[in-house]
Design a protein around this motif. Structure first.
Motif, short mmCIF file in Angstrom:
data_model
loop_
_atom_site.label_atom_id
_atom_site.label_comp_id
_atom_site.label_asym_id
_atom_site.label_seq_id
_atom_site.Cartn_x
_atom_site.Cartn_y
_atom_site.Cartn_z
N TYR A 1 57.10 50.99 50.62
CA TYR A 1 56.01 51.91 49.74
C TYR A 1 54.65 52.19 49.99
CZ TYR A 1 60.24 50.68 46.70
OH TYR A 1 61.83 50.91 47.03
N VAL A 2 54.48 53.00 48.62
CA VAL A 2 53.03 53.57 49.08
C VAL A 2 52.07 53.57 47.49
CG1 VAL A 2 50.98 56.11 49.61
CG2 VAL A 2 53.27 55.54 51.17
N SER A 3 51.06 53.04 48.13
CA SER A 3 50.95 53.36 46.32
C SER A 3 50.30 53.65 45.97
CB SER A 3 50.12 51.42 46.86
OG SER A 3 48.98 51.69 45.34
N PRO A 4 49.77 54.60 44.83
CA PRO A 4 49.41 55.84 44.38
C PRO A 4 48.32 55.54 43.49
CG PRO A 4 51.02 55.42 42.49
CD PRO A 4 50.96 53.67 43.54
N HIS A 5 47.61 54.08 43.93
CA HIS A 5 46.61 53.83 42.94
C HIS A 5 45.06 53.44 43.87
CE1 HIS A 5 49.52 51.16 40.36
NE2 HIS A 5 48.88 52.94 39.65
N GLY A 6 45.23 53.62 45.51
CA GLY A 6 43.54 54.25 45.93
C GLY A 6 44.12 54.26 47.82
N PHE A 7 43.14 54.38 48.20
CA PHE A 7 43.17 54.84 50.01
C PHE A 7 42.66 53.72 50.50
CE2 PHE A 7 40.48 57.08 47.01
CZ PHE A 7 39.37 57.49 48.03
N ILE A 8 41.91 53.76 51.75
CA ILE A 8 40.88 53.11 52.42
C ILE A 8 40.91 54.08 53.25
CG2 ILE A 8 41.64 50.95 51.94
CD1 ILE A 8 43.50 51.63 55.13
N VAL A 9 39.31 54.12 53.87
CA VAL A 9 38.64 55.10 54.46
C VAL A 9 37.82 54.42 55.56
CG1 VAL A 9 36.91 57.12 55.08
CG2 VAL A 9 38.00 56.00 52.19
N HIS A 10 38.33 54.77 57.04
CA HIS A 10 37.53 54.29 57.99
C HIS A 10 36.08 54.34 58.37
CE1 HIS A 10 35.86 53.83 62.57
NE2 HIS A 10 37.11 53.22 62.83
N ARG A 11 35.07 53.12 58.53
CA ARG A 11 33.77 53.51 58.02
C ARG A 11 33.16 53.81 59.71
NH1 ARG A 11 28.70 50.67 56.88
NH2 ARG A 11 28.06 51.55 55.50
N LYS A 12 32.22 54.78 60.24
CA LYS A 12 31.79 55.10 61.62
C LYS A 12 31.28 53.89 61.65
CE LYS A 12 30.02 58.42 62.50
NZ LYS A 12 29.34 60.46 62.50
N HIS A 13 31.01 53.41 62.86
CA HIS A 13 30.64 52.24 63.67
C HIS A 13 30.49 53.23 65.38
CE1 HIS A 13 34.75 51.05 65.40
NE2 HIS A 13 35.10 51.02 63.96
N THR A 14 29.69 52.11 66.23
CA THR A 14 29.87 52.30 67.75
C THR A 14 31.20 51.44 68.73
OG1 THR A 14 28.72 49.77 68.01
CG2 THR A 14 27.46 52.42 68.16
N GLU A 15 32.01 52.70 69.26
CA GLU A 15 33.39 52.06 69.48
C GLU A 15 33.13 50.96 70.44
OE1 GLU A 15 36.08 54.80 72.61
OE2 GLU A 15 34.18 54.80 72.69
N SER A 16 33.84 50.64 69.99
CA SER A 16 33.59 48.57 70.75
C SER A 16 33.70 48.53 72.64
CB SER A 16 34.99 47.58 71.34
OG SER A 16 36.09 48.20 70.98
N LYS A 17 33.26 48.13 73.35
CA LYS A 17 33.51 48.08 74.81
C LYS A 17 34.87 48.10 75.26
CE LYS A 17 31.91 45.45 79.48
NZ LYS A 17 31.28 44.36 80.48
#
Length: 412
Positions: A334-350
């Motif tokens: 199921y998909v929740s209607p109550h929220g979401f998540i956002v990717h926070r920018k960072h440096t790319e891993s090796k």
């Protein structure tokens, strides 16, 4: 160090030398976690490249455990894992989560001598403890989000791994860390979210409502999970994700026209099953169908959530195989209607760079089988056959299994 002492637990030696083995809150839970690792000798089990290519378990050991003494907020544990460069992400994640947050912090150490650690390795461990201690004390004051009493109740374990082979240092044990972090979860519901994903404040608000929480708990207990729609930013500073997460669902349409987009547009199979169009228009949960290589983050019942397969490390397929295995058990998505998540920018891993370089090299898998990409792809193919035959079981380390079986809050 005399050879006769080589069999002494490296954790004990480091604890005596550096003063790292200490309990902070958690009553009897911190000692229980530390005790369940007794008997491991990680100096004798230093990781090599062959541990990975031969699917052998490595040795992870706790140097220090922190456990919040703050009153519990929402009775749902966010579970995550990270390396030292991701500490700012953990701080941001903690700021927007109002319940327990169980995190496994990882430190790889090169240990060419089988008898003792180098001075440089000891110094790195000390520095890591200092950084983690600072973040923990900040979270205890509720200062992570700038307001007294706010933010998560942090449970943090610092795990180190000793390497005999410099080449193997890129083998971040993501699935093992997810499992060890989850050992610190003692709530009925959990949500395993990578540390670079910021949960919207609306998730904590919804789960603080007793009726909403009861509905989620009852549904998850019967085999359902609730997906958090995932987004990523493509411009702006790292704090842009934080601002969107605070703003809630109402700010999503405007953000999508500015610096945000659906997660992984170049790999639509990863998240498109979420059905973003329906989510934006819906105020109730809705069911979706699993699709191949779907890799969502979700809310689930602690006792009904499968463990992660330790063999997937470095980069690639680590979450995909877990979701596929969950689906094979009959999970209802199921998909929740109550929220979401956002990717926070960072440096790319090796290791991601190394993985993608091999992936797009146009060489066949047999030629690439000694690379992270090649081995992971071959392992994924083998796992798919096991799933089709109904014989797949996620591999966990013996040490982890023993640890889980010894912790009181994991006994049913």
């Amino acid at each position: 160090m005399a050879p006769a002492l080589a069999a002494v637990s490296v954790a004990l030696v480091l604890g005596l030398l550096l003063g790292l083995v200490r309990s902070d809150g958690g009553q009897d839970k911190v000692p229980a976690i530390l005790k369940c690792f007794d008997g491991q000798n990680c100096l004798a089990k230093r990781t090599t490249w062959e541990h990975f290519t031969e699917d052998l378990p490595s040795c992870l050991h706790p140097a220090r455990v922190w456990w919040s003494a703050r009153p519990a907020g929402i009775p749902v544990t966010l579970v995550t894992q990270l390396s030292v460069e991701r500490l700012p992400q953990l701080r941001a994640q903690c700021a927007l989560w109002n319940g327990p947050l169980a995190a496994a912090l990882y430190l790889p150490l090169l240990a060419p001598d089988a008898l003792e650690l180098t001075a440089e390795a000891k110094q790195k461990l000390q520095a890591m403890v200092g950084s983690a201690e600072e973040l923990f004390q900040e979270s205890e004051k509720g200062a992570a989000n700038g307001s007294a009493g706010g933010g998560c109740q942090l449970r943090l374990v610092l795990l180190y791994e000793l390497f005999a082979d410099p080449k193997a240092l890129v083998l971040y044990p993501v699935n093992s860390l997810r499992n060890y972090a989850r050992l610190m979860a003692d709530t009925d519901l959990i949500t395993n979210i990578d540390v670079d994903m910021i949960p919207s404040a609306s998730i904590s608000t919804a789960l603080a409502n007793p009726a909403t929480l009861a509905d989620y708990t009852a549904s998850c207990r019967t085999g359902s999970v609730y997906v958090w729609p995932a987004f990523e930013t493509h411009c702006g500073a790292a704090s842009y994700a934080d601002n969107v997460a605070v703003g809630g669902k109402a700010v999503i349409p405007a953000a999508l026209k500015k610096c945000m987009r659906k997660m992984r547009p170049k790999a639509p199979y990863s998240h498109n099953a979420t059905n973003y169009v329906q989510w934006l228009a819906s105020d109730t949960a809705y069911r979706i169908n699993y699709t191949s290589q779907f890799e969502p983050w979700f809310l689930s019942w602690r006792w009904g959530t499968l463990w992660y397969d330790y063999r997937f490390r470095g980069y690639g397929k680590n979450k995909i195989v877990h979701v596929a295995a969950m689906n094979a058990t009959g999970t209802a998505w199921y998909v929740s209607p109550h929220g979401f998540i956002v990717h926070r920018k960072h440096t790319e891993s090796k290791v991601r760079k190394v993985f993608l370089r091999a992936k797009f090299s146009r060489k066949d898998l047999q030629t690439l089988q000694d690379t992270v990409y090649g081995h992971v792809e071959l392992l994924w193919a083998a796992v798919q056959k096991e799933m089709a035959a109904g014989t797949y079981m996620a591999r966990v380390e013996r040490g982890f299994q023993a640890c889980m079986e010894s912790l009181p809050w994991w006994q049913r």
